[in-house]
Design a protein around this motif. Structure first.
Motif, PDB file in Angstrom:
ATOM      1  N   ARG A 290       7.716  -4.997  75.045  1.00  0.00           N
ATOM      2  CA  ARG A 290       6.474  -4.498  74.448  1.00  0.00           C
ATOM      3  C   ARG A 290       6.555  -2.980  74.331  1.00  0.00           C
ATOM      4  O   ARG A 290       6.687  -2.265  75.338  1.00  0.00           O
ATOM      5  N   VAL A 291       6.495  -2.490  73.084  1.00  0.00           N
ATOM      6  CA  VAL A 291       6.583  -1.046  72.861  1.00  0.00           C
ATOM      7  C   VAL A 291       5.228  -0.416  73.160  1.00  0.00           C
ATOM      8  O   VAL A 291       4.253  -1.099  73.482  1.00  0.00           O
ATOM      9  N   GLY A 292       5.167   0.905  73.018  1.00  0.00           N
ATOM     10  CA  GLY A 292       3.963   1.637  73.405  1.00  0.00           C
ATOM     11  C   GLY A 292       2.720   1.208  72.646  1.00  0.00           C
ATOM     12  O   GLY A 292       2.780   0.688  71.534  1.00  0.00           O
ATOM     13  N   ARG A 293       1.582   1.451  73.256  1.00  0.00           N
ATOM     14  CA  ARG A 293       0.317   1.100  72.631  1.00  0.00           C
ATOM     15  C   ARG A 293       0.057   1.955  71.391  1.00  0.00           C
ATOM     16  O   ARG A 293       0.452   3.103  71.321  1.00  0.00           O
ATOM     17  N   GLY A 294      -0.650   1.340  70.445  1.00  0.00           N
ATOM     18  CA  GLY A 294      -1.023   2.077  69.245  1.00  0.00           C
ATOM     19  C   GLY A 294       0.061   2.161  68.190  1.00  0.00           C
ATOM     20  O   GLY A 294      -0.156   2.771  67.145  1.00  0.00           O
ATOM     21  N   LEU A 295       1.236   1.590  68.465  1.00  0.00           N
ATOM     22  CA  LEU A 295       2.319   1.635  67.478  1.00  0.00           C
ATOM     23  C   LEU A 295       2.290   0.352  66.656  1.00  0.00           C
ATOM     24  O   LEU A 295       2.239  -0.752  67.198  1.00  0.00           O
ATOM     25  N   ARG A 296       2.313   0.526  65.340  1.00  0.00           N
ATOM     26  CA  ARG A 296       2.284  -0.629  64.448  1.00  0.00           C
ATOM     27  C   ARG A 296       3.653  -1.286  64.400  1.00  0.00           C
ATOM     28  O   ARG A 296       4.669  -0.610  64.199  1.00  0.00           O
ATOM     29  N   GLY A 298       6.902  -2.908  63.133  1.00  0.00           N
ATOM     30  CA  GLY A 298       7.615  -2.723  61.878  1.00  0.00           C
ATOM     31  C   GLY A 298       7.649  -1.289  61.396  1.00  0.00           C
ATOM     32  O   GLY A 298       8.316  -0.983  60.412  1.00  0.00           O
ATOM     33  N   SER A 299       6.949  -0.370  62.082  1.00  0.00           N
ATOM     34  CA  SER A 299       6.953   1.037  61.694  1.00  0.00           C
ATOM     35  C   SER A 299       8.153   1.743  62.308  1.00  0.00           C
ATOM     36  O   SER A 299       8.718   1.291  63.315  1.00  0.00           O
ATOM     37  N   PRO A 300       8.594   2.869  61.717  1.00  0.00           N
ATOM     38  CA  PRO A 300       9.707   3.631  62.312  1.00  0.00           C
ATOM     39  C   PRO A 300       9.402   4.082  63.738  1.00  0.00           C
ATOM     40  O   PRO A 300      10.301   4.131  64.581  1.00  0.00           O
ATOM     41  N   GLU A 301       8.133   4.397  64.023  1.00  0.00           N
ATOM     42  CA  GLU A 301       7.795   4.835  65.377  1.00  0.00           C
ATOM     43  C   GLU A 301       8.029   3.717  66.386  1.00  0.00           C
ATOM     44  O   GLU A 301       8.555   3.934  67.488  1.00  0.00           O
ATOM     45  N   ALA A 302       7.609   2.478  66.000  1.00  0.00           N
ATOM     46  CA  ALA A 302       7.815   1.339  66.904  1.00  0.00           C
ATOM     47  C   ALA A 302       9.303   1.064  67.108  1.00  0.00           C
ATOM     48  O   ALA A 302       9.751   0.739  68.212  1.00  0.00           O
ATOM     49  N   ALA A 303      10.098   1.206  66.033  1.00  0.00           N
ATOM     50  CA  ALA A 303      11.542   0.985  66.161  1.00  0.00           C
ATOM     51  C   ALA A 303      12.173   2.029  67.075  1.00  0.00           C
ATOM     52  O   ALA A 303      13.036   1.705  67.907  1.00  0.00           O
ATOM     53  N   ARG A 304      11.744   3.297  66.943  1.00  0.00           N
ATOM     54  CA  ARG A 304      12.291   4.344  67.822  1.00  0.00           C
ATOM     55  C   ARG A 304      11.904   4.072  69.276  1.00  0.00           C
ATOM     56  O   ARG A 304      12.722   4.243  70.185  1.00  0.00           O
ATOM     57  N   ALA A 305      10.647   3.654  69.479  1.00  0.00           N
ATOM     58  CA  ALA A 305      10.222   3.360  70.858  1.00  0.00           C
ATOM     59  C   ALA A 305      11.027   2.208  71.435  1.00  0.00           C
ATOM     60  O   ALA A 305      11.382   2.210  72.623  1.00  0.00           O
ATOM     61  N   VAL A 403      16.960  -7.198  75.087  1.00  0.00           N
ATOM     62  CA  VAL A 403      17.870  -7.446  73.963  1.00  0.00           C
ATOM     63  C   VAL A 403      17.079  -7.361  72.660  1.00  0.00           C
ATOM     64  O   VAL A 403      15.932  -7.825  72.578  1.00  0.00           O
ATOM     65  N   ALA A 404      17.694  -6.766  71.620  1.00  0.00           N
ATOM     66  CA  ALA A 404      17.143  -6.738  70.262  1.00  0.00           C
ATOM     67  C   ALA A 404      18.248  -7.156  69.289  1.00  0.00           C
ATOM     68  O   ALA A 404      19.429  -6.936  69.545  1.00  0.00           O
ATOM     69  N   VAL A 405      17.857  -7.757  68.174  1.00  0.00           N
ATOM     70  CA  VAL A 405      18.795  -8.220  67.147  1.00  0.00           C
ATOM     71  C   VAL A 405      18.353  -7.645  65.814  1.00  0.00           C
ATOM     72  O   VAL A 405      17.180  -7.751  65.438  1.00  0.00           O
ATOM     73  N   LEU A 406      19.310  -7.036  65.064  1.00  0.00           N
ATOM     74  CA  LEU A 406      19.027  -6.451  63.756  1.00  0.00           C
ATOM     75  C   LEU A 406      19.672  -7.315  62.688  1.00  0.00           C
ATOM     76  O   LEU A 406      20.897  -7.382  62.590  1.00  0.00           O
ATOM     77  N   LEU A 424      14.710  -6.478  64.644  1.00  0.00           N
ATOM     78  CA  LEU A 424      14.723  -5.360  63.707  1.00  0.00           C
ATOM     79  C   LEU A 424      15.349  -5.851  62.406  1.00  0.00           C
ATOM     80  O   LEU A 424      16.069  -6.844  62.392  1.00  0.00           O
ATOM     81  N   SER A 425      15.088  -5.133  61.316  1.00  0.00           N
ATOM     82  CA  SER A 425      15.609  -5.508  59.996  1.00  0.00           C
ATOM     83  C   SER A 425      16.390  -4.350  59.407  1.00  0.00           C
ATOM     84  O   SER A 425      16.278  -3.207  59.874  1.00  0.00           O
ATOM     85  N   PRO A 426      17.208  -4.613  58.351  1.00  0.00           N
ATOM     86  CA  PRO A 426      17.869  -3.492  57.663  1.00  0.00           C
ATOM     87  C   PRO A 426      16.887  -2.447  57.139  1.00  0.00           C
ATOM     88  O   PRO A 426      17.213  -1.259  57.079  1.00  0.00           O
ATOM     89  N   ASP A 427      15.677  -2.875  56.728  1.00  0.00           N
ATOM     90  CA  ASP A 427      14.687  -1.879  56.305  1.00  0.00           C
ATOM     91  C   ASP A 427      14.301  -0.958  57.450  1.00  0.00           C
ATOM     92  O   ASP A 427      14.080   0.250  57.247  1.00  0.00           O
ATOM     93  N   ASP A 428      14.190  -1.510  58.675  1.00  0.00           N
ATOM     94  CA  ASP A 428      13.921  -0.647  59.832  1.00  0.00           C
ATOM     95  C   ASP A 428      15.040   0.355  60.030  1.00  0.00           C
ATOM     96  O   ASP A 428      14.806   1.550  60.318  1.00  0.00           O
ATOM     97  N   LEU A 429      16.293  -0.111  59.872  1.00  0.00           N
ATOM     98  CA  LEU A 429      17.444   0.799  60.019  1.00  0.00           C
ATOM     99  C   LEU A 429      17.407   1.880  58.952  1.00  0.00           C
ATOM    100  O   LEU A 429      17.677   3.063  59.247  1.00  0.00           O
ATOM    101  N   ARG A 430      17.054   1.507  57.712  1.00  0.00           N
ATOM    102  CA  ARG A 430      16.961   2.519  56.644  1.00  0.00           C
ATOM    103  C   ARG A 430      15.901   3.550  56.970  1.00  0.00           C
ATOM    104  O   ARG A 430      16.114   4.767  56.792  1.00  0.00           O
ATOM    105  N   ALA A 431      14.753   3.114  57.473  1.00  0.00           N
ATOM    106  CA  ALA A 431      13.699   4.057  57.833  1.00  0.00           C
ATOM    107  C   ALA A 431      14.133   4.972  58.975  1.00  0.00           C
ATOM    108  O   ALA A 431      13.837   6.170  58.978  1.00  0.00           O
ATOM    109  N   LEU A 432      14.849   4.410  59.960  1.00  0.00           N
ATOM    110  CA  LEU A 432      15.307   5.240  61.082  1.00  0.00           C
ATOM    111  C   LEU A 432      16.324   6.276  60.608  1.00  0.00           C
ATOM    112  O   LEU A 432      16.303   7.423  61.077  1.00  0.00           O
ATOM    113  N   LEU A 433      17.206   5.885  59.661  1.00  0.00           N
ATOM    114  CA  LEU A 433      18.210   6.821  59.184  1.00  0.00           C
ATOM    115  C   LEU A 433      17.615   7.888  58.283  1.00  0.00           C
ATOM    116  O   LEU A 433      18.161   8.976  58.160  1.00  0.00           O
TER     117      LEU A 433
END
Length: 433
Positions: A290-296, A298-305, A403-406, A424-433
């Motif tokens: 469970r990532v931090g509270r208030g993070l949506r 699928g958002s880049p912030e949630a992926a970074r967390a 564990v996470a799977v992209l 995670l999805s390739p779109d998440d990876l694109r947003a992170l990059l």
């Protein structure tokens, strides 16, 4: 037919004017002589002069090359007996030759048309063959689709049957527990009665047979309780087998051999390290991070967390992600781009990243490196898909490790979610990059 004779008359008249002294041409020709290009009306004027001036006509016949002029033109200038008939025959011969030429031209055109039609017929035949092959392929696809639909319906029916068996086993287990509790209470009561009877025997000489009777009753109740306990164990074992089969439904590759696997004993299944019950227990124990509270989600912030989670292990479906982000590159270039991008993420977040590529590509070899890669790269065997390798690795990972799977592949995502991994999805990876 007469044109050569008329032009010869003009030539004779022009040469006569150039002589010394000049020979004066007939009056009707004077207006058409001396032109570099003779007008169309000149030939008509020459014919009128030749028809009306026999002397000039004979002069032209004497000076002209009659053989070169042709049969009709020579007959017209000489005008011997029967010249008109000879001229008509010459005209007829020319017309016949023209007709033959037209006939030959028509025949050539017809042959060309026939060849064109034959080519079109051949092309239509080839198109019919292609359509027939397409129809066969569609029939084969339709058959495969029907088979898949039937197989899915059968799997769903098996799932419903297993769920019904599990519920029935749970009910039977509850009933057996209740009966065992009743038997236990009865046995306790009998022991108390035996104790009371023994006390009464000590004070009464008339009750010499009561202890033996009570002991027999206790023995009977104990045997009944033992039988109930044995039945309870059997029901519990059946319930475990049904639970194992339901857990195996999460992996479609394990469903085919369920009846044989469900019939094996606990001792036989305990001898294998990756048994279905162990996998099911892992599915039940692992929960997504469970990532931090208030993070949506699928958002880049949630992926970074998620990547900042201590001890997180990220599995990446190699070609699935690479083709989604770098589809215009060759396969080796896609792999290099993906490994480099994941290396930057690993350096930024300290995540343990492992990328798996299908090994079926003949060029898919691990490139030689002069220093350790920031991510772990591996290729599967030729007959193993990266999907299966990743799911097996997630299932084998200790449940205490997050564990996470992209991947964008539905089968990989569903399997990973069933195993309790974050997605995670390739779109998440694109947003992170």
């Amino acid at each position: 037919m007469l044109r050569p004779a008329l032009e010869a008359a003009l030539d004779v008249a022009e040469r006569g004017m150039q002589r010394t002294p000049p020979v004066v041409p007939p009056r009707g020709l004077r207006s058409v002589l001396g032109f570099r290009k003779r007008p169309p009306t000149a030939l008509a004027a020459v014919r009128r002069v030749l028809d009306g001036d026999d002397d000039f006509r004979r002069t032209v016949a004497d000076q002209a090359d009659l053989v070169a002029l042709g049969r009709g033109a020579a007959a017209y200038l000489e005008r011997d007996d029967g010249w008109e008939r000879e001229l008509a025959q010459a005209v007829a011969a020319v017309n016949a030759s023209d007709a033959e030429d037209r006939a030959r031209e028509s025949e050539r055109a017809a042959l060309g048309r026939v060849a064109e039609l034959e080519a079109r017929v051949e092309a239509l035949g080839a198109a019919d063959e292609r359509l027939a092959r397409v129809g066969e392929e569609l029939d084969a696809l339709r058959t495969r689709l029907n088979d898949e639909i039937e197989a899915r319906a059968a799997a769903e029916q098996r799932s419903r049957d297993l769920e019904a068996q599990r519920q029935r086993a749970v009910r039977e287990l509850a009933d057996e527990r209740r009966r065992l509790a009743d038997r236990t209470a009865e046995a306790r009561e009998l022991r108390e009665r035996v104790a009371r009877g023994a006390a009464e025997v000590a004070t009464s000489s008339d009750a010499t047979d009561e202890p033996a009777r009570l002991e027999a009753m206790v023995a009977d109740q104990g045997a009944a309780a033992a039988r109930q306990a044995e039945r309870l164990c059997e029901v519990a074992q059946a319930a475990r087998q049904v639970a194992d089969a339901l857990a195996a439904l999460a992996d479609p590759h394990s469903l085919a051999g369920w009846p044989e696997e469900a019939g094996r004993s606990d001792a036989e299944r305990a001898g294998q390290g990756g048994d279905a019950r162990g996998a099911a227990s892992r599915v039940r124990r692992r929960t997504p991070v469970r990532v931090g509270r208030g993070l949506r989600e699928g958002s880049p912030e949630a992926a970074r967390a998620l990547l900042d989670t201590p001890g997180l292990m990220l599995w990446v479906d190699g070609y699935n992600a690479a083709m989604a982000l770098w589809e215009n590159l060759s396969l080796p270039a896609q792999r290099d781009a993906l490994v480099g991008a994941l290396g930057r993420l690993a350096a930024a977040h300290g995540t343990d990243i492992r990328v798996v590529f299908d090994g079926a590509d003949p060029e898919a070899t691990v490139p030689a490196v002069r220093r350790p890669l920031p991510v772990r790269v591996r290729f599967t065997a030729a007959d193993v898909e990266a999907d299966d390798d990743i799911l097996a690795a997630v299932a084998a990972t200790d449940d205490a490790v997050p564990v996470a799977v992209l991947s964008a592949d539905r089968r990989v995502r569903n399997g990973a979610a069933a195993l309790g991994a974050n997605l995670l999805s390739p779109d998440d990876l694109r947003a992170l990059l």
